[in-house]
Write a protein that holds these residues in place. Structure first.
Motif, PDB file in Angstrom:
ATOM      1  N   UNK A 156      39.856  44.827  32.916  1.00 41.25           N
ATOM      2  CA  UNK A 156      40.081  43.606  33.682  1.00 41.25           C
ATOM      3  C   UNK A 156      39.176  42.476  33.203  1.00 41.25           C
ATOM      4  N   UNK A 157      37.927  42.820  32.846  1.00 42.16           N
ATOM      5  CA  UNK A 157      36.981  41.791  32.393  1.00 42.16           C
ATOM      6  C   UNK A 157      37.354  41.282  31.008  1.00 42.16           C
ATOM      7  N   UNK A 158      37.739  42.215  30.118  1.00 43.11           N
ATOM      8  CA  UNK A 158      38.055  41.820  28.738  1.00 43.11           C
ATOM      9  C   UNK A 158      39.346  41.007  28.656  1.00 43.11           C
ATOM     10  N   UNK A 159      40.313  41.297  29.545  1.00 43.87           N
ATOM     11  CA  UNK A 159      41.600  40.600  29.501  1.00 43.87           C
ATOM     12  C   UNK A 159      41.947  40.101  30.904  1.00 43.87           C
ATOM     13  N   UNK A 160      41.265  39.066  31.367  1.00 41.58           N
ATOM     14  CA  UNK A 160      41.483  38.609  32.746  1.00 41.58           C
ATOM     15  C   UNK A 160      42.865  37.997  32.966  1.00 41.58           C
ATOM     16  N   UNK A 161      43.554  37.545  31.898  1.00 44.49           N
ATOM     17  CA  UNK A 161      44.843  36.885  32.076  1.00 44.49           C
ATOM     18  C   UNK A 161      46.017  37.862  32.022  1.00 44.49           C
ATOM     19  N   UNK A 162      45.726  39.150  31.831  1.00 42.23           N
ATOM     20  CA  UNK A 162      46.782  40.170  31.769  1.00 42.23           C
ATOM     21  C   UNK A 162      46.754  40.968  33.068  1.00 42.23           C
ATOM     22  N   UNK A 163      47.887  41.019  33.758  1.00 36.44           N
ATOM     23  CA  UNK A 163      47.991  41.795  34.996  1.00 36.44           C
ATOM     24  C   UNK A 163      48.332  43.231  34.660  1.00 36.44           C
ATOM     25  N   UNK A 164      47.523  44.177  35.156  1.00 33.53           N
ATOM     26  CA  UNK A 164      47.727  45.601  34.903  1.00 33.53           C
ATOM     27  C   UNK A 164      48.131  46.244  36.223  1.00 33.53           C
ATOM     28  N   UNK A 165      49.341  46.744  36.279  1.00 36.07           N
ATOM     29  CA  UNK A 165      49.876  47.330  37.498  1.00 36.07           C
ATOM     30  C   UNK A 165      49.861  48.840  37.463  1.00 36.07           C
ATOM     31  N   UNK A 166      49.570  49.446  38.619  1.00 32.50           N
ATOM     32  CA  UNK A 166      49.478  50.901  38.738  1.00 32.50           C
ATOM     33  C   UNK A 166      50.434  51.348  39.836  1.00 32.50           C
ATOM     34  N   UNK A 167      51.559  51.919  39.443  1.00 28.73           N
ATOM     35  CA  UNK A 167      52.533  52.404  40.412  1.00 28.73           C
ATOM     36  C   UNK A 167      52.562  53.925  40.481  1.00 28.73           C
ATOM     37  N   UNK A 168      51.446  54.528  40.191  1.00 26.80           N
ATOM     38  CA  UNK A 168      51.346  55.988  40.181  1.00 26.80           C
ATOM     39  C   UNK A 168      50.705  56.437  41.488  1.00 26.80           C
TER      40      UNK A 168
END
Length: 470
Positions: free
Chosen positions: A336-348
């Motif tokens: 999250x810190x390295x790529x703040x503009x990329x949303x990472x979603x967790x649907x697990x």
């Protein structure tokens, strides 16, 4: 000479061609002799009818008697006949010669002769050399006569057959030599020489695979030889690429070996500071210290694994029940810190448990997510989403992004070492290592689809039971 014929493909081809043509000629040899005998007997029958007509119709005062006698002598010379008689109303009329004393060996009645020759009689006449006659019965062209009979020495017929066989044999040898030479030259140009060049190329490549020989473009032939030449050309290119990658891996291993000691010292210092930070009175600082500790420990493990990878000693996974959603959450926090503009979603969900090595699984998911985030650098709506699907005893994890997709040039060799996509700053080892780690844990990693709308990878790992429920 014996070594030449035993080891040379062209020499074998020449012998086979010559032998097959002779075999074909041999199959026609016996029928041709039998037909020659039948035609010879029919010629004698026609001659007998003509001479009988000429002699039976003349009178003693006929001025052409002398000419008829000359015709009779010529008939006996051409047909080898010693005796000719006509049969009429039960009487025998001698036309030429006297009945010989030798016995009659065989009889041939041409009045009921079929189209097919008599092969057995042909064989008997072919080897006939002593005394004996062939009794030849033919229809008489003179009205009122029943038949004509003539006696021909079997030895004369055998001599004709053997002379004809000699001519056929000589002709067969000439045809075999001529046709064999044509086929040999054609095969030499179409097959033998291309195969010889291909064999020489293989030998040179085996002796020095890294050396490039001067050669033209791949063959454009549409047959199997052309396909073989093109496939070998592709194999050479692939192997040379693999050799280059191996050399780079060897160089990487040597470099990692040299810097591993210093890197571990630096990481050890960072680990000591992270431990002190984790014991701080402020809960937030302590939490950051613990997270930093785990990150530094993971970095130490990565340096050791890279060293083992470069020296061809792969780390053995330690399999245990792992909550997949928790590992994905750790990857979310780390990136999250390295790529703040990329949303990472967790649907697990929390109920998805797999059998895996937690550190190696974290490395796989982190590699895939980092690659996707790097490909979407500068994109305002970058998304990476994790989802799962259970199929039989396998958990299929989808890692899907909405990036620009993979270049066509790397799609076929995506999981090979040093294959880079959009990111020029990477080493190209991430996907190769990730696939190997997944397979060593009993799973698989594959590219499902890629295009302008995004890329989807699927990670399959064995399903296991929730250990907290047992």
């Amino acid at each position: 000479m014996r070594r030449f014929f035993s080891r040379s493909l062209s020499a074998r081809l020449l012998l086979l061609t010559f032998g097959f043509v002779l075999m074909a000629e041999t199959l026609l040899f016996v029928p041709s002799i039998a037909f020659f005998r039948q035609e010879g007997l029919e010629m004698r029958a026609r001659s007998a009818g003509l001479i009988a007509e000429a002699l039976m119709n003349q009178t003693s005062e006929d001025p052409s008697r002398e000419a008829s006698e000359m015709l009779a002598q010529q008939f006996m010379m051409q047909t080898d006949a010693d005796f000719l008689a006509a049969f009429q109303d039960g009487q025998t009329l001698l036309i030429l010669g006297d009945p010989p004393q030798a016995r009659i060996i065989a009889t041939a009645d041409l009045r009921n002769q079929g189209r097919l020759p008599n092969f057995f009689a042909t064989a008997m006449d072919f080897f006939a050399r002593g005394d004996g006659y062939l009794r030849l019965i033919v229809a008489s062209p003179i009205a009122g006569q029943d038949r004509l009979e003539m006696l021909v020495p079997c030895a004369a017929i055998g001599a004709d057959l053997r002379a004809y066989a000699g001519r056929i044999l000589l002709l067969s040898l000439l045809i075999a030599a001529f046709v064999g030479a044509l086929i040999y030259l054609s095969m030499l140009r179409l097959i033998v020489r291309p195969v010889q060049r291909l064999a020489d190329d293989m030998t040179a490549f085996r002796e020095a695979p890294e050396r490039r020989r001067r050669a033209g473009p791949p063959s454009d032939r549409g047959d199997e030889i052309g396909q073989l030449q093109r496939e070998f050309h592709e194999v050479k290119q692939s192997l040379r690429s693999a050799f280059r990658q191996r050399e780079r891996l060897a160089s990487l291993g040597l470099s990692v070996t040299k810097i591993n000691h210093d890197l571990r010292n630096v990481l050890s210092t960072a680990l000591l500071m992270a431990d002190r930070l984790s014991m701080h009175e402020d809960p937030k600082l302590a939490e950051m210290g613990e997270r930093l500790t785990r990150t530094v420990e993971r970095g130490v493990g990565l340096t050791e694994e890279v060293l083992e990878y470069s020296s061809a000693r792969e780390p053995e996974p330690v399999l245990e029940p792992v909550q997949l959603g928790r590992i994905v959450a750790e990857v979310q926090v780390d990136l999250r810190v390295a790529f703040p503009r990329v949303w990472i979603g967790n649907r697990i969900g929390r109920d998805v448990w797999i059998s895996a090595d937690p550190e190696q699984l974290h490395r796989i998911l982190s590699n895939l997510t980092r690659n996707a985030a790097q490909a979407m650098t500068g994109q305002s709506n970058g998304r990476v989403e994790f989802s799962t699907e259970i199929m039989a005893d396998t958990v299929i994890t989808r890692i899907q992004d909405n990036g620009p997709g993979l270049p066509d040039s790397v799609e076929d060799r995506l999981f090979l070492p040093f294959t880079r996509g959009h990111s020029e700053g990477s080493t190209g080892l991430g996907l190769s290592i990730s696939k190997e780690l997944a397979e060593r844990m009993g799973g698989s990693l594959e590219l499902l689809e890629t295009g302008p709308d995004g890329t989807t990878f699927i990670l399959g790992l064995p399903l296991t039971e929730d250990p907290t429920q047992s």
